[in-house]
Enzyme design. Structure first.
Site, mmCIF file in Angstrom:
data_model
loop_
_atom_site.group_PDB
_atom_site.id
_atom_site.type_symbol
_atom_site.label_atom_id
_atom_site.label_comp_id
_atom_site.label_asym_id
_atom_site.label_seq_id
_atom_site.Cartn_x
_atom_site.Cartn_y
_atom_site.Cartn_z
ATOM 1 N N MET B 35 0.850 -1.194 0.000
ATOM 2 C CA MET B 35 0.000 0.000 0.000
ATOM 3 C C MET B 35 0.891 1.251 0.000
ATOM 4 S SD MET B 35 -3.504 -0.977 1.832
ATOM 5 C CE MET B 35 -3.154 -0.520 3.521
ATOM 6 N N HIS B 39 8.930 0.957 3.525
ATOM 7 C CA HIS B 39 9.989 0.959 4.535
ATOM 8 C C HIS B 39 10.841 -0.287 4.349
ATOM 9 C CE1 HIS B 39 7.459 -2.010 6.465
ATOM 10 N NE2 HIS B 39 6.458 -1.138 6.574
ATOM 11 N N HIS B 42 9.198 -3.652 3.511
ATOM 12 C CA HIS B 42 8.827 -3.886 2.109
ATOM 13 C C HIS B 42 10.059 -4.243 1.278
ATOM 14 C CE1 HIS B 42 5.615 -0.914 3.396
ATOM 15 N NE2 HIS B 42 4.874 -1.877 2.890
ATOM 16 N N GLN B 66 -10.623 -2.697 1.889
ATOM 17 C CA GLN B 66 -10.301 -3.340 3.165
ATOM 18 C C GLN B 66 -10.411 -2.369 4.342
ATOM 19 O OE1 GLN B 66 -6.385 -4.269 1.568
ATOM 20 N NE2 GLN B 66 -5.425 -3.558 3.436
ATOM 21 N N LYS B 180 4.512 -10.183 9.101
ATOM 22 C CA LYS B 180 3.983 -9.257 10.110
ATOM 23 C C LYS B 180 2.453 -9.306 10.052
ATOM 24 C CE LYS B 180 3.526 -4.598 11.583
ATOM 25 N NZ LYS B 180 2.474 -4.183 10.652
ATOM 26 N N ASP B 181 1.918 -9.346 8.843
ATOM 27 C CA ASP B 181 0.468 -9.544 8.681
ATOM 28 C C ASP B 181 0.233 -11.047 8.578
ATOM 29 O OD1 ASP B 181 -0.250 -6.683 8.443
ATOM 30 O OD2 ASP B 181 1.046 -6.805 6.701
#
Lengths: 311, 311
Positions: B35, B39, B42, B66, B180-181
């Site tokens: 998105m 950082h 990514h 979402q 992380k997700d």
């Protein structure tokens, strides 16, 4: 006229490999998804696919994901050898028949799970009933609701999901669906748009027996007497269409023509609705392209039919 | 080290064309969906993609599907020029940035519709709020329910749907998601299996700041004081993991370690759950691979973090 014998593929990876080989050769791929027990209606879809793509894949798979446990999955007719013979008789034949055993079996990755929908009050399909690990469903939330969606609340969830799977396995350029399943056709069109599938979806006109009965694999279950009575659907639809073309645009009156004729013939109406051709929303008066959709039971057989009305 | 400038594509048909050209040249395509406001987390996904595919596409798109209307869509940080600079600094660069304007705009095919979910008591996303015609959603019905799904009931419906769209547009061979997700990663894996996508889904380890804070685009919204307090999440997770490795496998006790530490630091716990790594079902005692997942608010910022526990 005999034609080439189609290659029969049951493995999904092999199926995708075949498609990719075709594409790498610059060929476009047409898919005609079926549940088998092919009739002239299916054949007309294949003919149309031949006009639109270089090579043709026909899938034959009775999808448990679109049947509720109380529906007719176990009695759905099948005749694979007969299907192959019919496909060989099509001019140009078909290149491949995709005939998977179970598209919801993920091998060692499959784990029995709780139903995914148990909190939502949703009636479940044969997939959840069997405790298979599959839990991903595609839903076209507005279009799935009316018409057949009312009495078959998980039907279009199952249809949209299996078509997604088939599109991802076969990777066609074009897919042909019959307009007899009008709501299904519109749902697949909408799904393709909303999910950005690179597939052109074609709706093909209804094929009818000489007396007007819309062709359906389920017709085989009609007793001779029921079959005669079932003609009331197509006949009254034709009558309603003709009345509309002659100025009767009041949908209540048009609906009554059909409801009365089918009921008098001994059919039990599930629904008889006149809806907008795209949104499938009920219309009260025909002002724009509409479609008259009917579902009715004759004995143990539920039949659907429809007629577009373009004034 | 400066690298090549990526091609920026905003049109989905052009994007697919690019991918198909690459594939026809025998190249494999890696996709890193983001998105934006990139950082080091990514960047680590992109590095991993470089190990797995010949050419790399990074998508930058803040997906309204979402976000619920009450969430932080409007304040989600963005810096497209900065993102491009960061991508150019990656060793090997990236080949293409897919940066669409609106993936739910279907042009003349879009028609304002009623919400698709109004009967189901489901909280709606920004898509329905804007009355866009989009109505097709992909749901991973079990995995979407727990953890973040409890407080963000339409979040994973939106994630699964946008990833389906991106897969259909970019047609990657491999896609890299951050662990992380964690729930998102597992949901995408399950979706790919269930819908027969031909995409390998890779989960990449969490990238942390030197003090342990899990990297997130939302960290920019933390006030300096909040940022310090937010360290309580990663520190207490590390403490719990270490306790588990030293024999404390009672999840109630492990959870209390984290809940207490985060609460004492001034965080408001959304959830702190220890779940099975695959099914994401709550476990009471750690006997098989588990993951400790936490979501907590610091000020106006909701942060998530997790740690796998493999005893």
């Amino acid at each position: 006229m005999a034609s080439k014998e189609p290659l029969v593929i049951s493995d999904k990876n092999q199926m995708r490999k075949w498609s990719r080989r075709m594409r790498s050769q610059g060929k476009t791929i047409g898919l005609v998804p079926t549940m088998g027990y092919l009739h002239e209606g299916h054949i007309s879809l294949i003919r149309q696919a031949h006009n639109l793509a270089d090579v043709i894949a026909v899938s034959i798979y009775v999808n448990p994901g679109q049947f509720s446990p109380t529906e007719d999955l176990s009695t759905y007719p099948s005749d694979f050898d007969g299907d192959i013979r019919k496909l060989m008789a099509v001019s140009g034949g078909v290149d491949v028949v995709f005939h998977p055993h179970n598209l919801y079996d993920y091998g060692s990755n499959t784990k029995k799970t709780k139903s995914g929908s148990d909190n939502d009050g949703v009636v479940l399909s044969c997939i959840e009933e069997k405790g298979m690990g599959h839990e991903t469903w595609v839903r076209v939330e507005n279009l799935e609701k009316g018409l057949c969606g009312k009495s078959r609340p998980i039907f279009f969830r199952g249809v949209a999901t299996i078509v997604t799977k088939l599109f991802n396995i076969v990777e066609p350029d074009v897919a042909v669906f019959g307009k007899k399943d009008y709501q299904q056709w519109r749902i697949i069109q909408r799904m393709v748009r909303d999910l950005d599938f690179s597939v052109e979806v074609i709706g093909s006109e209804i094929t009818r027996e000489s007396d007007g009965l819309a062709m359906s694999s389920r017709n085989v279950h009609l007793l001779p007497e029921e079959r005669k009575k079932a003609l009331s659907i197509s006949k009254s639809l034709l009558g309603a269409k003709s009345a509309a073309e002659n100025g009767q645009v009041n949908c209540e009156k048009l609906r009554n023509l059909v409801i009365q004729a089918v009921s008098e013939a001994g059919g039990r109406i599930d629904y008889a609705e006149i809806v907008d051709q795209e949104s499938l929303e009920t219309v009260e008066s025909i002002k724009s392209p509409a479609v008259f959709c009917v579902a009715a039971w004759f004995g143990k057989v539920r039949l659907i039919d429809n007629m577009e009305i373009n004034l």
